[in-house]
Design an enzyme around this catalytic site. Sequence first.
Site, PDB file in Angstrom:
ATOM      1  N   GLU A 182       0.826  -1.226   0.000  1.00 46.63           N
ATOM      2  CA  GLU A 182       0.000   0.000   0.000  1.00 46.63           C
ATOM      3  C   GLU A 182       0.853   1.266   0.000  1.00 46.63           C
ATOM      4  OE1 GLU A 182      -3.053  -0.211   3.057  1.00 46.63           O
ATOM      5  OE2 GLU A 182      -4.166  -1.683   1.894  1.00 46.63           O
ATOM      6  N   GLU A 301      -5.700  -8.081  -0.571  1.00 47.16           N
ATOM      7  CA  GLU A 301      -6.405  -7.780   0.684  1.00 47.16           C
ATOM      8  C   GLU A 301      -7.847  -7.489   0.318  1.00 47.16           C
ATOM      9  OE1 GLU A 301      -4.754  -5.044   3.562  1.00 47.16           O
ATOM     10  OE2 GLU A 301      -2.706  -5.538   2.956  1.00 47.16           O
TER      11      GLU A 301
HETATM   12  O1  AHR Z   1      -5.382  -5.775   6.886  1.00 48.66           O
HETATM   13  C1  AHR Z   1      -5.233  -4.651   7.695  1.00 48.66           C
HETATM   14  C2  AHR Z   1      -4.452  -3.532   7.008  1.00 48.66           C
HETATM   15  O2  AHR Z   1      -5.201  -3.045   5.943  1.00 48.66           O
HETATM   16  C3  AHR Z   1      -3.144  -3.915   6.366  1.00 48.66           C
HETATM   17  O3  AHR Z   1      -2.080  -3.917   7.249  1.00 48.66           O
HETATM   18  C4  AHR Z   1      -2.966  -2.841   5.354  1.00 48.66           C
HETATM   19  O4  AHR Z   1      -2.221  -3.257   4.246  1.00 48.66           O
HETATM   20  C5  AHR Z   1      -4.377  -2.419   4.998  1.00 48.66           C
HETATM   21  O5  AHR Z   1      -4.551  -1.059   5.057  1.00 48.66           O
END
Ligand code: AHR
Length: 511
Positions: A182, A301
């Site tokens: 990210e 994610e």
């Molecule tokens: O999954 C929780 C968080 O969400 C992770 O650490 C991050 O990559 C995202 O913002």
Amino acid sequence: MAQGQRNHRGRAQFRVDEEQESTPIDDRLFGSFVEHLGRGIYSGIYEPGHPTADEQGFRRDVMDLVKELGVTTIRYPGGNFVSGYRWEDGVGPRESRPRRLDLAWHSGESNEFGLHEMRDWLDKLGGNELMEAVNLGTRGMQEALDLLEYCNVPSGTELSERRRANGHDRPFNIRMWCLGNEMDGDWQIGHKSAEEYADLANRTAVAMRMIDPDLDLVVCGSSSHTMPTFGLWERTVLERCFENVNFLSCHAYYAPKDGDMASFLASGVDMDSFITDVKAIIAASRARLGSDHQVFISFDEWNVWYQDAEASRSPEGIGNWPVGAPLLEDVYSAADAVVVGDLLITLLRHADVVHAASLAQLVNVIAPIMTKPGGPAWRQTIFYPFALTSRYARGASVLKSLQSGDTYEISRYGRVPMTDSAAVRGADGSLSVFVVNRNLDSSVDFSIALPEQDRDRQATVSTLHEDDPSARNTLEDQERVVMHARKDFRMDGDALTLQLPPISWTVIHLA
Ligand code: AHR
């Protein structure tokens, strides 16, 4: 489950388009994610002294549930955590591993659990693939190269010999690597502009391939579809990195906004257009660069996450850095599980371009599995759609299908179909149809036109639905929400029909 017959009744029809070719589903679509965050690891998968712990401190009750969930690849060790992580802290004799600050989650990190423990845990699960992320926040190319040498070079160099001395004679042979996490987000430690990141990611990718040419490298895309830099970020990153990477990442978390449940239940609409947009950007970059290289999406994610809830507040204070404190422990409802089921349907429908995905996360932290320290482990509501989709769609191919039916209006996405569905053909010839009714009030009469080869099969149908969509599984009531086997469907020659209650997710398996 009472079949929720509320005021309205809709209709939807589903038909497999047998004229068109099916798309093989990559096993990596059923990945998950374990971050050093809250109780994901400490008192989640690792709890020495727990009644079920093995000789390495891995909870056997959790391992059993992870196996049942059917996850494949595990992304590790972060997440935001990785952008401040020194991988060397987590290898070697435990007694000399340092305790560090984890700035991402304002926590302490004991480093009791690291790379070797993760690999051992995956081996005990059955040899699941490890997808390793490198720190491109506080660190850079050299540390990524060091980690790769440590993991993949067989022997005879400083770092490969260190791995061997630390107990792992054979290389870890990690194929899939995330180039940071990210990096478009201003919350990320070492956050960068698209140009800065693209440059660093590209140089790191080129150098990593000098060690191991055939790696699967994932470059960071956007942290959500709504990032202000969405689109431009992807274009800039791909412009620089296209030939040297294999995947572009997407991340998405959904929760109701201002109590708008109707829009929340249709979150799949956003994931669908996110994937469609990114697919188009990849195609445009490919065309502009005149490349014949392929870049796929790693949706590494995705989940429901109540980010504004108290459970997601990090600790505070210069002297307060707790190790393994409860963080992001969302307790999921039946409605949340229906949304997760729809997100899975969306990923399946895009299996041509989404070749990897990670449900974020696995245990305790926005997770399908919950644990109590010293106590039991249990399934959250979202466990069920994931487990059943993985069971029937792993090793299968997605069939092209034609869907039609009633639509309804919601404030966030306008007019959308009441149902969303996908069908897969298993390697054993079985047919599975996954369908969600995302409408708040209406049940839907759903009919599947059965392909000829499936008309004599045995059907098993189960639905996740509760008349109270806020019902949850808790320590005290671990099976309040489960899948319900259905007998009330009709199979008449060339059609299977059944009623889908409002806010429900159903799987129809013809074996
Ligand atoms: O999954 C929780 C968080 O969400 C992770 O650490 C991050 O990559 C995202 O913002």
